[in-house]
Structure formats: structure tokens, C-alpha cells
Design an enzyme around this catalytic site. Structure first.
Site, PDB file in Angstrom:
ATOM      1  N   CYS A  30       0.659  -1.156  -0.077  1.00 18.96           N
ATOM      2  CA  CYS A  30       0.130   0.154   0.100  1.00 18.96           C
ATOM      3  C   CYS A  30       0.897   1.146  -0.192  1.00 18.96           C
ATOM      4  O   CYS A  30       1.345   1.718  -0.884  1.00 18.96           O
ATOM      5  CB  CYS A  30      -0.699  -0.022   1.084  1.00 18.96           C
ATOM      6  SG  CYS A  30      -2.458   1.059   0.779  1.00 18.96           S
ATOM      7  N   HIS A  39      -3.426  -4.643   0.507  1.00 17.71           N
ATOM      8  CA  HIS A  39      -2.842  -5.298   1.546  1.00 17.71           C
ATOM      9  C   HIS A  39      -2.892  -6.637   1.739  1.00 17.71           C
ATOM     10  O   HIS A  39      -3.743  -7.527   2.420  1.00 17.71           O
ATOM     11  CB  HIS A  39      -3.623  -4.723   2.896  1.00 17.71           C
ATOM     12  CG  HIS A  39      -3.391  -3.215   3.060  1.00 17.71           C
ATOM     13  ND1 HIS A  39      -2.307  -3.022   3.870  1.00 17.71           N
ATOM     14  CD2 HIS A  39      -4.243  -2.452   2.754  1.00 17.71           C
ATOM     15  CE1 HIS A  39      -2.465  -1.678   3.955  1.00 17.71           C
ATOM     16  NE2 HIS A  39      -3.523  -1.140   3.395  1.00 17.71           N
ATOM     17  N   GLU A  87      -1.180  -8.791   3.044  1.00 15.63           N
ATOM     18  CA  GLU A  87      -0.857  -9.386   4.479  1.00 15.63           C
ATOM     19  C   GLU A  87      -2.231 -10.019   5.259  1.00 15.63           C
ATOM     20  O   GLU A  87      -2.363 -11.005   5.945  1.00 15.63           O
ATOM     21  CB  GLU A  87      -0.131  -8.695   5.449  1.00 15.63           C
ATOM     22  CG  GLU A  87      -0.736  -7.308   5.801  1.00 15.63           C
ATOM     23  CD  GLU A  87      -0.766  -5.997   4.831  1.00 15.63           C
ATOM     24  OE1 GLU A  87      -0.642  -6.572   3.733  1.00 15.63           O
ATOM     25  OE2 GLU A  87      -0.708  -4.954   5.263  1.00 15.63           O
TER      26      GLU A  87
HETATM   27  N1  GLN Z   1      -1.725   6.633   3.021  1.00 19.80           N
HETATM   28  C1  GLN Z   1      -2.197   6.073   1.871  1.00 19.80           C
HETATM   29  C2  GLN Z   1      -3.436   6.056   1.117  1.00 19.80           C
HETATM   30  O1  GLN Z   1      -4.243   6.440   1.812  1.00 19.80           O
HETATM   31  C3  GLN Z   1      -1.628   4.422   1.839  1.00 19.80           C
HETATM   32  C4  GLN Z   1      -2.712   3.769   2.851  1.00 19.80           C
HETATM   33  C5  GLN Z   1      -2.198   2.415   3.329  1.00 19.80           C
HETATM   34  O2  GLN Z   1      -0.999   2.333   3.318  1.00 19.80           O
HETATM   35  N2  GLN Z   1      -3.001   1.628   3.891  1.00 19.80           N
HETATM   36  O3  GLN Z   1      -3.553   6.006  -0.028  1.00 19.80           O
END
Ligand code: GLN
Length: 543
Positions: A391, A521, A523
Site C-alpha cells: 500500500c 494489503h 498481508e
Molecule cells: N496513506 C495512503 C493512502 O491512503 C496509503 C494507505 C495505506 O498504506 N493503507 O492511499
């Protein structure tokens, strides 16, 4: 399983897990372990957590305090317990698996405002307690056995209506279809060198006071307790002595199912479900064996993140790495590198990164420490160091590549970058403007991605259409792809997009041994017995 008398439909059986004395003594892991055992007996098991917090979901909770925010496939932001459940049961929780008081109050109040109560007084009993029961019934649909963990400890002011709801639930489905498990802490008093049963007795008295006599009492202790301790608790609490079990601390949470089996709970579970089939724990045993072994090779991973100081802030990431290492037959050392201390691209920092076999930059929000993460990604790209970006980890990788590709001040709109400079390689997604601090509004849950044929990502997954969970507001601005891709193959190529091609979902470096980053994500979908392919391939590349 029980039958619904009217229409002979299969009905689930229910296991309610409550806690006494203190919270944080492993009630969730005990509940998940019971689930894992029942699953190993061949049942379809589901699990749910009811938390008395007034929050509506866990999305706005601070991960330093509360640990990681988990995301269900259908986009609910929950606390990390659901992650444990998914890991132990290898199933997908849903928005019904997490019940927070705040969401229930919100639902009731909305109904009241819309005239849904037809002039009636709205009350904790029966309206709130009915709603809790409805949520339990809903979450249990399609399962043989449904486990409900009640957060906090019995007697907590804010949790009383949940206890009342689970008591009432037995009237709805029949007491014989409910198993109440109470997890209590039995402290060791060092000065007198003895285990004290009084707090457990009091906790059981509290539970009885709410009309629930438990079928199982799990006594959590630091060391194995003599049988007499459990018998004493049984005698003073009017509970069958065979129903009071001891669960001492154990090094790894993944060995708790074995501890639970040893405790004697199986006989009680067998009686409850009406069969004495042995659970098939062979895969758990194999995992335990591999994990417990000291391998010849140790791989070292730098986790470059902002939230240092709370190991639970990235628990899904670290669990996925550890499980991948066990199946890949290597020892793993995961060090947290505080991204805020790596902001100056000092040679010393880079020398330190050099001592690791690979780098993971996990998800995150806000600009704190972000320069350090960008530099870690740049370092990985320049020096062919295995990198897994999750992400935010993908966004910083794209920023690093764009900087290398000529946009010196490449940045993300999230970090206060100035659009006028034309440098927002990462920008806010359509429909997200103005929602930056509101709960439940990000792009959440499962979304599909199409992977590029022959890419490292496609090779790792073994397929070109994948579905991953998401939690983000920002995305790659594809106008900058030429700079991100760079000259001479130093940059990153897009290896996966949303099916309509509008959103970058995966990037990778064709030049590096392993450099894959995703907007998702992965994970959240990794399981100890079924490790996510990206984690597996990342760890494999470190060997
Ligand atoms: N802050 C970034 C976004 O909102 C990444 C989010 C995250 O890593 N879950 O796009």
C-alpha cells in the site's frame, strides 16, 4: 447439528467466550484455538467479536494504542482480533464478524429517527440486546458452529448488555445449543509463592450474577497450575471440576491449539457437538515443527515504518513473514527501522540497510517518516535489494522511482506536496476529496486486479486475475508513468491494474531480484497454514 424444529433447517451451535479478572490474557486466541480444533474435526466454523466500545468501527483508532486495523473482504475496518481469527481458522470474516456498540447505537438511533419504532420507547433491553442477537444470528448463517467472543471482562459497565444478550440467546436457540466458556486469570503471587484463586472465584460469581453458569472455565496461568487449583475454583463456584481447565502460557500463539487440546477441552467439545472424531491437526503440527526448528540459514528483514514501539501495529505483516520463513525453512529476524530517523539519506543509514537481506515498507498514513521510506525504496531499487511494498509501500516506491526518473521533487498529495509543482506522482482518488479525516470512507475491502502476463507478480500468484483487500485514499497518477518507469530499466513497471486499467495495483522492477509492490494489503489474506504467495516469494528471494 441442531435442527430448527419448524423447517428442519440446519442450525448452528454457539460458543460464547467471555473473560474475567482482566482482559488481555488470551481470550481471543483461546476462542480462535477452539475454533481451529473444531475446524480440524471437520466442522464449518465462523467467529465473531462483540466489543463494547462506542466507536462505530476501528478505522479511526490509533494503531500505536490499538494495534493494526484489520480489513474484512467486504470492507469493514476492525480491530486485529479478526486477523487472528482468519489466521487460525483460514476463513474470511465479514462485516458481521465485528460488532461494536457504536455501530449498534447508530443503527438504533437511525431507525428511531426514521420512525421505525412506531412511537415505542427505545431501550437497552430489549432493543439493544435484540440487535446484538440479530447480529450474532446473521454472522452465524451457514456455519455448523459459531463462536462469539465478548471483548473486555464481565462486569465492565459498558459490556453488560452484551452479556445479557448472550444469556438471552440461549432462550432463542436452546441452552443445549450454547456453550459458555469463561476465561479467567489466576495470578501467581511471588512473595507467598502461590496461585491465588480468589479473583477467578469472584469473576465467576459476577458471571453467575448475570444469569450465566459457564460450561467451561479456562484458567490462564503463567506456569502450569496443579490440578488442585482448578478443583478449588470448581468447588467454590459450583462448576463441575472436569469443566475447569488450565491453560498455562506458551511461547507461540500457534501452539495454543495444542495446549487447549491438552487441557481436556476436547471431551467437552465432543459432548457439545455430539461426536468424538479426532481433530486432524497434522498441518498445524507440521507448521509447529517447522517454526520451532533452528535452521542453518537466517534471513534478516528491515521493516521500515513509522509506528515503532507497538509490535501489534503490523501484526499481519510480521505474522505473514514469519510463517513464510517457517515454510521456506529459514530463521527470520525482523527489525523495525524507524523511518523518521532515516530521513537524511545518511550513508550510515544506507550501510545499515545493507546488512539486511530485504526491505518491507508496510502501509501507513500521513507524512511522518515518509522521506525515510522513500529512501529505503530508492536504496532497494538502486542496489537490487529485495523489496516488498504494501500500500503506502507501493506509493513510496513510485515516488522513489519518479525521483530517479527525473522528477526531483516527486511526492504524494497526502504529504502536502504542491500540485502546482506538477510533482504529485501520488494523488487523491476520485471521490475522496474532502473525506480525508472521516471514518469508513476509504477504498476498502476486496477489489480485483489484472496482472501482466509473465510479470513477477503473476508468477508469484500463479494466475493473472487476483483479488486483494484494500484500504487507501490515494493512487498513482498515471500521467507520471514514463518517469516512474524511467530510462534504462532503472525504474518500475506497472505489473497489475484494476480490470478497467484506471488504477495501478501492482508495480515491480524487472531488473531487481525481487521488487514487487502493491496498492493492496496482501498481508490480510496470509495464513500460517496457507502463506500468501507474495510473502512466500519475497522470503524465498532472501535465501
Ligand atoms: N496513506 C495512503 C493512502 O491512503 C496509503 C494507505 C495505506 O498504506 N493503507 O492511499
Amino acid at each position: 447439528m441442531a435442527k430448527d424444529k419448524k423447517n428442519e433447517k440446519k442450525m448452528p451451535k454457539y460458543i460464547f467466550v467471555t473473560g474475567g479478572v482482566l482482559s488481555g490474557v488470551g481470550k481471543g486466541i483461546t476462542a480462535a484455538s477452539i475454533g481451529a480444533i473444531l475446524k480440524a474435526k471437520g466442522y464449518k466454523v465462523s467467529i465473531q467479536k462483540c466489543d463494547p466500545y462506542l466507536n462505530v468501527d476501528a478505522g479511526l483508532l490509533n494503531p500505536v494504542e490499538h494495534g493494526e486495523c484489520f480489513v474484512t473482504h467486504d470492507g469493514r475496518e476492525t480491530d486485529l482480533d479478526l486477523g487472528h481469527y482468519e489466521r487460525f481458522l483460514d476463513f474470511e470474516t465479514s462485516k458481521y464478524s465485528s460488532v461494536l456498540s457504536g455501530a449498534l447505537y447508530q443503527e438504533l438511533i437511525n431507525k428511531e429517527r426514521n420512525g421505525g419504532f412506531h412511537g415505542k420507547t427505545v431501550q437497552m433491553v430489549p432493543h439493544f440486546t435484540d440487535l446484538v442477537q440479530e447480529k450474532i444470528a446473521k454472522a452465524s448463517e451457514g456455519s455448523d458452529i459459531h463462536i462469539v467472543e465478548i471483548g473486555g471482562t464481565v462486569g465492565d459497565y459498558e459490556g453488560l448488555s452484551f452479556i445479557e444478550a448472550i444469556r438471552l440467546f440461549a432462550n432463542r436457540v436452546g441452552r443445549e445449543n450454547c456453550l459458555y466458556v469463561h476465561v479467567v486469570y489466576v495470578p501467581w503471587i511471588n512473595t507467598s509463592k502461590e496461585l491465588k484463586t480468589k479473583p477467578a472465584q469472584n469473576a465467576l460469581k459476577d458471571l453467575r450474577g448475570f444469569g450465566i453458569i459457564p460450561d467451561v472455565v479456562v484458567c490462564r496461568t503463567e506456569r502450569p497450575a496443579p490440578r488442585a487449583i482448578c478443583e478449588k475454583i470448581a468447588a467454590f463456584s459450583g462448576i463441575d471440576k472436569d469443566a475447569v481447565l488450565n491453560l498455562p502460557d506458551i511461547e507461540s500463539v500457534y501452539d495454543v491449539p495444542f495446549n487447549v487440546l491438552k487441557s481436556g477441552v476436547l471431551e467437552i467439545l465432543n459432548k457439545f457437538v455430539g461426536d468424538d472424531k479426532e481433530p486432524d491437526m497434522s498441518k498445524w503440527k507440521e507448521f509447529s515443527r517447522l517454526r520451532g526448528k533452528k535452521w542453518a540459514k537466517t534471513v534478516r528483514v528491515a521493516l521500515v515504518a513509522k509506528y515503532v514501539g507497538n509490535d501489534d501495529a503490523y501484526i499481519c505483516v510480521t505474522e505473514a513473514l514469519k510463517a513464510a520463513a517457517a515454510w521456506e525453512k529459514v530463521n527470520i529476524e525482523i527489525d523495525w527501522l524507524n523511518a523518521e530517523e532515516m530521513s537524511d539519506y545518511e550513508k550510515a543509514d544506507m550501510d545499515m540497510l545493507d546488512t539486511y537481506d530485504g526491505i518491507v515498507v508496510p502501509g501507513g498514513f500521513g507524512d511522518r517518516g515518509v522521506e525515510g521510506k522513500i529512501r529505503a525504496a530508492k536504496y532497494a531499487l538502486e542496489y537490487n535489494k529485495p523489496y516488498l511494498g504494501l500500500c503506502l509501500g507501493m506509493q513510496v516506491a513510485c515516488i522513489a522511482a519518479a525521483r530517479m526518473g527525473g522528477i526531483e521533487n516527486a511526492n504524494s498529495e497526502e504529504f502536502g506536496a504542491n500540485e502546482k509543482d506538477g510533482n504529485n506522482v501520488i494523488y487523491i482518488m476520485e471521490g475522496q476529496v474532502g473525506k480525508e479525516s472521516t471514518g469508513g470512507t476509504m477504498r476498502l475491502g476486496d477489489y480485483p486486479a489484472k496482472l501482466k502476463k509473465g510479470s513477477k507478480a503473476a508468477q508469484a500468484y500463479g494466475e493473472e486475475e487476483v483479488v486483494e483487500r484494500h484500504r487507501h485514499r490515494y493512487e498513482v497518477n498515471q500521467k507520471f508513468l514514463p518517469e516512474i518507469e524511467g530510462q534504462g530499466g532503472l525504474g518500475l513497471v506497472v505489473s497489475g491494474t484494476s480490470p478497467d486499467g484506471k488504477l495501478v495495483e501492482f508495480v515491480e522492477s524487472p531488473r531487481c531480484k525481487f521488487f514487487v509492490a502493491t496498492q493492496a494489503h496482501p498481508e490480510f489474506k496470509s495464513r500460517p497454514l496457507n502463506v500468501h504467495p507474495l510473502f512466500r516469494e519475497f522470503v524465498k528471494s532472501l535465501k
